[in-house]
Design an enzyme around this catalytic site. Structure first.
Site, mmCIF file in Angstrom:
data_model
loop_
_atom_site.group_PDB
_atom_site.id
_atom_site.type_symbol
_atom_site.label_atom_id
_atom_site.label_comp_id
_atom_site.label_asym_id
_atom_site.label_seq_id
_atom_site.Cartn_x
_atom_site.Cartn_y
_atom_site.Cartn_z
ATOM 1 N N ASP A 98 -40.297 10.802 3.835
ATOM 2 C CA ASP A 98 -40.090 9.329 4.595
ATOM 3 C C ASP A 98 -41.270 10.063 6.228
ATOM 4 O O ASP A 98 -41.270 10.523 6.069
ATOM 5 C CB ASP A 98 -38.814 9.319 5.235
ATOM 6 C CG ASP A 98 -37.768 8.473 4.492
ATOM 7 O OD1 ASP A 98 -36.494 8.264 4.479
ATOM 8 O OD2 ASP A 98 -38.708 8.568 3.106
ATOM 9 N N LYS A 125 -41.339 4.576 6.741
ATOM 10 C CA LYS A 125 -40.769 2.444 7.087
ATOM 11 C C LYS A 125 -40.670 2.837 8.540
ATOM 12 O O LYS A 125 -39.739 4.005 8.867
ATOM 13 C CB LYS A 125 -39.518 1.957 6.254
ATOM 14 C CG LYS A 125 -38.215 3.222 5.732
ATOM 15 C CD LYS A 125 -37.980 2.371 4.985
ATOM 16 C CE LYS A 125 -36.997 3.070 4.249
ATOM 17 N NZ LYS A 125 -35.754 2.902 3.165
ATOM 18 N N MET A 144 -30.879 4.381 14.746
ATOM 19 C CA MET A 144 -31.386 2.797 14.777
ATOM 20 C C MET A 144 -30.788 2.151 15.623
ATOM 21 O O MET A 144 -30.849 0.282 15.984
ATOM 22 C CB MET A 144 -30.907 2.338 13.215
ATOM 23 C CG MET A 144 -31.943 3.212 12.780
ATOM 24 S SD MET A 144 -31.713 2.542 10.432
ATOM 25 C CE MET A 144 -29.376 2.982 10.894
HETATM 26 N N1 SAH Z 1 -30.040 10.195 7.528
HETATM 27 C C1 SAH Z 1 -30.849 10.326 9.478
HETATM 28 C C2 SAH Z 1 -30.777 8.954 10.275
HETATM 29 C C3 SAH Z 1 -31.266 8.483 9.369
HETATM 30 S S1 SAH Z 1 -31.219 6.759 10.457
HETATM 31 C C4 SAH Z 1 -30.224 11.605 9.695
HETATM 32 O O1 SAH Z 1 -29.182 12.329 9.511
HETATM 33 O O2 SAH Z 1 -30.361 12.408 10.689
HETATM 34 C C5 SAH Z 1 -32.836 6.943 11.606
HETATM 35 C C6 SAH Z 1 -32.489 6.634 12.549
HETATM 36 O O3 SAH Z 1 -31.845 8.095 13.099
HETATM 37 C C7 SAH Z 1 -33.299 6.545 13.820
HETATM 38 O O4 SAH Z 1 -33.474 5.203 14.192
HETATM 39 C C8 SAH Z 1 -32.653 7.708 14.928
HETATM 40 O O5 SAH Z 1 -31.719 6.558 15.796
HETATM 41 C C9 SAH Z 1 -31.965 8.996 13.893
HETATM 42 N N2 SAH Z 1 -33.319 10.042 14.067
HETATM 43 C C10 SAH Z 1 -33.373 10.335 12.805
HETATM 44 N N3 SAH Z 1 -34.257 11.569 13.127
HETATM 45 C C11 SAH Z 1 -33.785 11.518 14.849
HETATM 46 C C12 SAH Z 1 -34.643 12.517 15.553
HETATM 47 N N4 SAH Z 1 -35.105 13.456 15.168
HETATM 48 N N5 SAH Z 1 -34.462 12.714 16.693
HETATM 49 C C13 SAH Z 1 -33.954 11.150 17.332
HETATM 50 N N6 SAH Z 1 -33.559 10.275 16.459
HETATM 51 C C14 SAH Z 1 -33.552 10.615 14.857
#
Ligand code: SAH
Length: 500
Positions: free
Chosen positions: A35, A57, A171
Site C-alpha cells: 500500500d 490508494k 482518514m
Molecule cells: N491500518 C492503518 C490505518 C489505515 S487508514 C493503521 O493501523 O495505522 C489510513 C489512515 O490512517 C490515514 O488516512 C491516516 O489518518 C492514518 N495514518 C496511517 N499512517 C499514518 C501516518 N504515518 N501518519 C499519519 N496518519 C497515518
C-alpha cells in the site's frame, strides 16, 4: 513459508517499528502486494526474484478496487506463490484486512494475519501524545473520519461527544468540518485541545496543535493533508513535553551519504538515530574479483610465509574473509600473522570476523598504517585490497625493506547508470548536508555527475572525514567544506550537529 497468504502490518512508517515476524514474511515472499502507507524501504528486504505489486490508494481515489486486490491475492496463491499482503499500521485498524481475510476464507485459502503498530497509537506516541494517562484519559476511541454524509447510523456522535477519553480519527482530514461540527453540536467543549499528526513516525512528521473550535481553520491555514491523525482530548496537552521525535537534533534535515549499497551503512544508522532523513547515493559498485580467487588460493595456502596481513578498508576485510570461507580456511592458521588495520570501520569489520588487529593506525591513510608497520621487524606483507587502491603502502614499506604482495580482491567502479538519479537528487531535493568518507567517494561522485554538474554539490554543506579527503574535495570546491574533528562516523555526525 508454508502455503498460506500472510496479511502483514508494516507499522506506521519508521523503519524500526515493524515486527520480526513481518520482516520474516517479507524476506520469504514470492509476491509482495503493498500500500501507499507502507515505508518503501521495507521492499529492500525482499528476495531478488520477488514480484512487487503496488495497490496504493489515496483516501477517495481507489487506484486498485478492493475486490481486485482480493483477486490478486487469490490468483497469486493459486499460482503456488508465497503471497504477502503488506499494509500500513495494523491490518485490522481501518485497513480492510478483515475483508481480505474473509475473501481468502471464502476461497478455502489458509491465511495468517501479522498485527502491526497502528498509527492511531504508535503515531501519536511519536508526537508525544499518550492515548491514555491517569490524569487525563481513561479510554481511547479510534474512529473513521471518512464516513458517508448521512452517518448517524454509523457513528454515535452523541455518545462520542460525551466521552471523556481520547478520540482518534483516522482518514478525517477531508471531512474535518463535519467531524468538528458534530462533536461541538453534540456537546463537546469547543476549547478541547486537539492535534493533527501528519506522516507520523517518518522523517517528515509534523504535529500541529489547536483547539476543537479552531480545528477546521487550522487545517486550511497549515495546509494539512492526508495521511494525518486527528486527535481530540486533554492528553494533547502533553505533546509539548513528550514529543521526543521532532526534538531530535537532526530532525527535518536531509543528508546525502555516499556509500556503496554493498555495505549496510553504519553512518546511515547513526544519522537516522538523530532524526535525519538519509538519502543514499550509490556512486560505486563494489564486487568481488572472481578471477583472482585462484591466484589468492596459493597465497592463502602459504599464509605462514607472511608476517603481516594489511587491510586498508573494511571491504578488503570483507572480501578477503569471504575468500577464506570459500576455501574453508581455518582461521587458527592466522595465529602467527600480525593483522594490521586502518581506521575504525576496518577494525570493526575485523572484530566482526572474530579477530582483533595487532597494529592499527590512528589516521585513515595508508602511509600512516605503513609507518606503524615499519616500527616492527622487517618481514613479508600480504596486502589484500581494491583494484584501485593506491600504492603508497607498498612503496613506503618497500623502501623500508619489507616485501609486499598486493592481491586485488574487489573491484570498485563508478556506477554510471545512477547519473540521472544523482543529478536529480542534488538539483531537486533540498539536501542540507552531503558526507564523504574517503577521497574516492568524492572522486566517484564527480566522475559520475560529470564536471558540468559539480556546482550542485556547493548547494549543500559538505562534510569530510579527514585531511586527505578534504584536500581532494578542496581541489574542486572551495565553499562550504567542513571536516570532522576525528576520523570516524560519530565525529562526522557531531560536526553536522555542531554546524546547526
Ligand atoms: N491500518 C492503518 C490505518 C489505515 S487508514 C493503521 O493501523 O495505522 C489510513 C489512515 O490512517 C490515514 O488516512 C491516516 O489518518 C492514518 N495514518 C496511517 N499512517 C499514518 C501516518 N504515518 N501518519 C499519519 N496518519 C497515518
Amino acid at each position: 513459508m508454508s502455503n498460506k497468504v500472510y496479511i502483514v502490518g508494516a507499522g506506521p512508517g519508521d523503519y524500526g517499528l515493524i515486527t520480526l515476524k513481518a520482516v520474516e514474511c517479507i524476506k520469504k515472499a514470492d509476491v509482495l502486494v503493498y500500500d501507499r502507507l507502507v515505508n518503501p524501504d521495507f521492499l529492500n528486504l525482499k528476495k531478488d526474484n520477488c514480484e512487487v505489486i503496488y495497490v496504493g490508494k489515496e483516501s477517495s481515489n481507489h487506484i486498485v478496487p478492493q475486490d481486485q486486490i482480493n483477486r490478486i491475492l487469490i490468483d497469486k496463491f493459486n499460482d503456488g506463490k508465497a503471497v504477502v499482503r503488506l499494509k500500513g499500521g495494523d491490518p485490522y485498524v481501518f485497513g480492510r484486512g478483515g475483508e481480505e481475510a474473509e475473501a481468502l476464507y471464502d476461497e478455502g485459502i489458509e491465511f495468517e494475519v501479522v498485527p502491526g503498530v497502528t498509527s492511531a497509537i504508535g503515531g501519536l506516541c511519536y508526537a508525544g501524545i499518550p492515548v491514555t494517562h491517569r490524569d487525563y484519559s481513561s479510554s481511547f476511541h479510534i474512529v473513521t473520519g471518512h464516513s458517508k454524509k448521512d452517518d448517524q447510523n454509523e457513528i454515535n456522535w452523541s455518545s462520542l461527544s460525551k466521552e471523556k477519553g481520547t478520540l482518534i480519527f483516522l482518514m478525517g482530514i477531508g471531512n474535518i468540518g463535519h467531524i468538528v461540527k458534530q462533536l461541538i453540536e453534540n456537546g463537546k467543549e469547543p476549547n478541547t485541545p486537539v492535534a493533527f499528526v501528519s506522516w507520523a513516525t517518518r522523517h517528515n512528521q509534523k504535529t500541529t496543535l489547536s483547539t476543537l473550535k479552531d480545528a477546521r481553520e487550522c487545517v486550511e491555514r497549515e495546509k494539512i493533508k492526508a495521511p494525518t491523525i486527528f486527535v481530540v482530548g486533554a492528553v494533547v496537552k502533553l505533546a509539548d513535553k513528550l514529543n521526543f521525535f521532532e526534538k531530535k537534533p537532526l530532525f527535518g534535515k536531509n543528508i546525502a551519504i555516499t556509500r556503496s549499497r554493498a555495505k549496510n551503512s553504519e553512518l546511515r544508522k547513526k544519522l537516522e538515530e538523530k532524526g535525519a532523513k538519509v538519502i543514499e547515493i550509490p556512486t560505486i559498485d563494489i564486487k568481488s574479483i572472481e578471477s583472482s580467487k585462484v591466484m589468492i588460493k596459493e597465497k592463502i595456502d602459504g599464509i605462514n610465509d607472511y608476517d603481516y596481513l594489511a587491510f586498508t578498508s573494511h571491504n578488503s576485510v570483507k572480501y578477503f574473509f569471504d575468500i577464506l570461507k570459500f576455501y574453508s580456511f581455518d582461521l587458527r592458521k592466522l595465529a602467527n600473522v600480525k593483522l594490521c588495520s586502518i581506521g575504525a570501520a576496518t577494525t570493526s569489520e575485523l572484530e566482526a570476523k572474530g579477530v582483533l588487529p595487532d597494529i592499527t593506525s590512528e589516521r585513515f591513510d595508508a602511509v600512516s598504517l605503513a609507518v606503524e608497520i615499519s616500527k616492527h621487524s622487517v618481514g613479508k606483507v600480504l596486502f589484500p585490497c581494491s583494484e584501485i587502491a593506491g600504492t603508497a603502502l607498498q612503496e613506503y614499506l618497500g623502501n623500508n625493506g619489507f616485501a609486499v604482495d598486493r592481491i586485488e580482491v574487489y573491484s570498485n567502479r563508478v556506477n554510471y547508470s545512477e547519473r540521472e538519479r544523482v543529478v536529480d537528487i542534488l538539483s531537486n531535493s533540498s539536501v542540507d548536508f552531503i558526507t564523504f568518507t574517503s577521497s574516492s567517494t568524492f572522486e566517484n561522485i564527480v566522475e559520475l555527475m560529470g564536471a558540468e554538474n559539480i556546482s550542485l554539490l556547493e548547494k549543500c554543506k559538505i562534510i569530510s572525514i579527514g585531511d586527505i579527503t578534504t584536500k581532494t574535495i578542496k581541489s574542486k570546491i572551495n565553499n562550504n567544506v567542513f571536516q570532522s574533528k576525528e576520523v570516524s562516523m560519530e565525529s562526522m555526525v557531531e560536526k553536522i550537529i555542531e554546524l546547526l
